[in-house]
Design a protein around this motif. Sequence first.
Motif, mmCIF file in Angstrom:
data_model
loop_
_atom_site.group_PDB
_atom_site.id
_atom_site.type_symbol
_atom_site.label_atom_id
_atom_site.label_comp_id
_atom_site.label_asym_id
_atom_site.label_seq_id
_atom_site.Cartn_x
_atom_site.Cartn_y
_atom_site.Cartn_z
ATOM 1 N N GLY A 104 0.813 -1.210 0.000
ATOM 2 C CA GLY A 104 0.000 0.000 0.000
ATOM 3 C C GLY A 104 0.848 1.262 0.000
ATOM 4 O O GLY A 104 2.076 1.228 0.209
ATOM 5 N N ALA A 105 0.169 2.389 -0.235
ATOM 6 C CA ALA A 105 0.844 3.685 -0.166
ATOM 7 C C ALA A 105 1.338 3.933 1.258
ATOM 8 O O ALA A 105 2.315 4.652 1.472
ATOM 9 C CB ALA A 105 -0.109 4.792 -0.594
ATOM 10 N N THR A 106 0.677 3.314 2.221
ATOM 11 C CA THR A 106 1.075 3.496 3.623
ATOM 12 C C THR A 106 2.523 3.060 3.825
ATOM 13 O O THR A 106 3.336 3.807 4.386
ATOM 14 C CB THR A 106 0.139 2.688 4.541
ATOM 15 N N TYR A 130 -3.403 14.354 5.774
ATOM 16 C CA TYR A 130 -3.781 12.951 5.983
ATOM 17 C C TYR A 130 -3.026 12.496 7.231
ATOM 18 O O TYR A 130 -1.812 12.670 7.333
ATOM 19 C CB TYR A 130 -3.400 12.133 4.750
ATOM 20 N N TYR A 133 0.841 11.142 8.089
ATOM 21 C CA TYR A 133 2.132 11.787 7.828
ATOM 22 C C TYR A 133 2.853 12.227 9.108
ATOM 23 O O TYR A 133 4.080 12.138 9.180
ATOM 24 C CB TYR A 133 1.976 12.998 6.891
ATOM 25 N N ASN A 179 -6.577 14.600 0.534
ATOM 26 C CA ASN A 179 -7.413 14.141 1.643
ATOM 27 C C ASN A 179 -6.942 14.943 2.866
ATOM 28 O O ASN A 179 -5.751 14.896 3.160
ATOM 29 C CB ASN A 179 -7.181 12.637 1.868
ATOM 30 N N ASP A 207 2.046 11.895 -2.542
ATOM 31 C CA ASP A 207 1.054 10.842 -2.355
ATOM 32 C C ASP A 207 -0.037 11.117 -3.387
ATOM 33 O O ASP A 207 -0.810 12.062 -3.241
ATOM 34 C CB ASP A 207 0.530 10.926 -0.912
ATOM 35 N N ILE A 209 -2.486 9.013 -4.515
ATOM 36 C CA ILE A 209 -3.397 7.867 -4.454
ATOM 37 C C ILE A 209 -4.790 8.171 -5.040
ATOM 38 O O ILE A 209 -5.493 7.262 -5.452
ATOM 39 C CB ILE A 209 -3.466 7.368 -2.986
ATOM 40 N N TYR A 210 -5.167 9.453 -5.103
ATOM 41 C CA TYR A 210 -6.474 9.810 -5.693
ATOM 42 C C TYR A 210 -6.320 10.379 -7.098
ATOM 43 O O TYR A 210 -7.176 11.124 -7.560
ATOM 44 C CB TYR A 210 -7.197 10.821 -4.777
ATOM 45 N N SER A 238 -0.990 3.710 -5.063
ATOM 46 C CA SER A 238 -1.408 2.348 -4.731
ATOM 47 C C SER A 238 -2.665 1.960 -5.487
ATOM 48 O O SER A 238 -3.315 2.792 -6.129
ATOM 49 C CB SER A 238 -1.611 2.221 -3.220
ATOM 50 N N SER A 240 -5.285 0.881 -3.960
ATOM 51 C CA SER A 240 -6.400 0.944 -3.013
ATOM 52 C C SER A 240 -7.631 1.699 -3.516
ATOM 53 O O SER A 240 -8.742 1.183 -3.483
ATOM 54 C CB SER A 240 -5.944 1.596 -1.708
ATOM 55 N N LYS A 241 -7.409 2.940 -3.944
ATOM 56 C CA LYS A 241 -8.554 3.802 -4.245
ATOM 57 C C LYS A 241 -8.973 3.682 -5.707
ATOM 58 O O LYS A 241 -10.158 3.644 -6.009
ATOM 59 C CB LYS A 241 -8.208 5.263 -3.925
ATOM 60 N N THR A 246 -8.966 -1.541 -1.126
ATOM 61 C CA THR A 246 -8.109 -1.016 -0.050
ATOM 62 C C THR A 246 -7.513 -2.125 0.820
ATOM 63 O O THR A 246 -6.471 -1.944 1.443
ATOM 64 C CB THR A 246 -8.891 -0.051 0.866
ATOM 65 N N ARG A 249 -3.733 -4.207 -0.173
ATOM 66 C CA ARG A 249 -2.452 -3.718 0.305
ATOM 67 C C ARG A 249 -1.341 -3.836 -0.746
ATOM 68 O O ARG A 249 -0.279 -4.419 -0.494
ATOM 69 C CB ARG A 249 -2.018 -4.424 1.619
ATOM 70 N N TYR A 326 -13.886 12.690 -0.404
ATOM 71 C CA TYR A 326 -14.303 13.202 0.904
ATOM 72 C C TYR A 326 -14.908 14.593 0.740
ATOM 73 O O TYR A 326 -14.502 15.335 -0.161
ATOM 74 C CB TYR A 326 -13.092 13.340 1.836
HETATM 75 C C1 LIG Z 1 -3.920 10.368 1.224
HETATM 76 C C2 LIG Z 1 -3.885 8.912 1.512
HETATM 77 N N1 LIG Z 1 -2.727 8.254 1.413
HETATM 78 C C3 LIG Z 1 -2.638 6.938 1.691
HETATM 79 C C4 LIG Z 1 -3.737 6.220 2.104
HETATM 80 C C5 LIG Z 1 -3.604 4.760 2.402
HETATM 81 O O1 LIG Z 1 -3.245 4.109 1.236
HETATM 82 P P1 LIG Z 1 -3.019 2.534 1.134
HETATM 83 O O2 LIG Z 1 -4.337 1.859 1.330
HETATM 84 O O3 LIG Z 1 -2.510 2.336 -0.255
HETATM 85 O O4 LIG Z 1 -2.035 2.166 2.152
HETATM 86 C C6 LIG Z 1 -4.978 6.874 2.226
HETATM 87 C C7 LIG Z 1 -6.163 6.135 2.696
HETATM 88 O O5 LIG Z 1 -7.167 6.674 3.052
HETATM 89 C C8 LIG Z 1 -5.045 8.252 1.919
HETATM 90 O O6 LIG Z 1 -6.192 8.924 2.023
#
Ligand SMILES: Cc1ncc(COP(=O)(O)O)c(C=O)c1O
Length: 397
Positions: A104-106, A130, A133, A179, A207, A209-210, A238, A240-241, A246, A249, A326
């Motif tokens: 995941g991006a996490t 978010y 961070y 986000n 990041d 991801i969106y 990632s 996920s979105k 999600t 991972r 959101y």
């Molecule tokens: C801005 C942002 N980055 C990362 C994530 C998490 O990403 P991942 O599910 O790929 O770990 C989220 C999830 O809500 C997010 O909003």
Amino acid sequence: MSSSASALRARFRSRRTWDITESVIREMTRLAMHHQALNLAQGYPDFAAPEVLKRAAAEAIAGDVNQYAITWGARPLRHAIAAKYQRTYGMEYDPEREITVCCGATEGMIASLMAVVDPLDEVVLFEPFYENYGPDAALCGAVPRYVELRAPGWTFDPDELRRAFSPRTKAIILNSPNNPTGKVFTREELELIGGLCQEFDALAITDEIYEHILYDGARHIPMASLPGMRQRSILVNSMSKTYSVTGWRVGWVLAPADLTDSIRKVHDFLTVGAAAPLQQAGAVALSLPDDYYAGLAAEYTRRRDHILATLKDAGFGCYTPRGAYYVMTDTSALGFPDDLTFVRYLMETLAVAAVPGSSFYARPGGGEQQVRFCFCKKYETLEVARQRLTQLRGVGE
Ligand SMILES: Cc1ncc(COP(=O)(O)O)c(C=O)c1O
């Protein structure tokens, strides 16, 4: 807590965890389950993922793709990622030396930070942020420097941003589409930020991801595509979105080969790798045609408009998002003293979970009259939300 438990905490809890509190967003999900509330807090879809991806994942498992993938990612996925960035943005990344697949991006974000940040280095963050961070920076021993995004347009003051940079700045973390605000940074803003990175010899860790969840003609521009930024950008993204998975991972980090080298080392020892069969399905996802992304944005536009109508009708002030899924709201007209009281009321009285605005701010008092709702939900769910939130009408009068 028993005395032996508190003695354990005092003796063994590492310094780097002291300032980290539980994720408010994920806590809201647990509370929503407890109260059987509608979860408009944590950003995950309650609708099905694309059939073609689920089939690809099932086939990978049936075909015995069950062992560790190559640490930095299965070759077909890395090549599909490289091809997609080429196709979408004309950006060239070498799948052998510049791409790391991670959990995941996490993981992508924290692995990147750990790869480039030393204790006491400074990291610039826009606020509201978010919530990962801050803890990510803390776990690396970095010092966060916050720069305010100001409602209603979530713009920043270029002078304030410049003052946040110094010779100690190692990186800025940038999330666009953003986000929680729904802001999509413009080319001019990205150029200004990139210019400061170049002037202060800092990195941009983005990041994205969106990237495909955009409204009203907004365009996503990767920072790394700007002149002079390819060599000082780390792009985190990632599945996920974009693909509504999600829980799979699977994410990735694109960075120049020298930085990728360090990121891969951190990634290797943190997690070894993301789930192998899901990486196989990831290669299918990243090869979907362009109309998949157009459909995604069109569907999310309808969901956004649905929840905006609900929220406005219930008495919220709404910051219309240009990207991500959101809506950040202004709750001041509803007459609650602060966001935590309001969110508790929503949960306990209307069985709706949302995220208190203060969880996106470091400064005391930040977000006290803001609450975030996510709308990555089935239309039926959004309709139930409408019925429940309508009961707020007139509450603040
Ligand atoms: C801005 C942002 N980055 C990362 C994530 C998490 O990403 P991942 O599910 O790929 O770990 C989220 C999830 O809500 C997010 O909003």
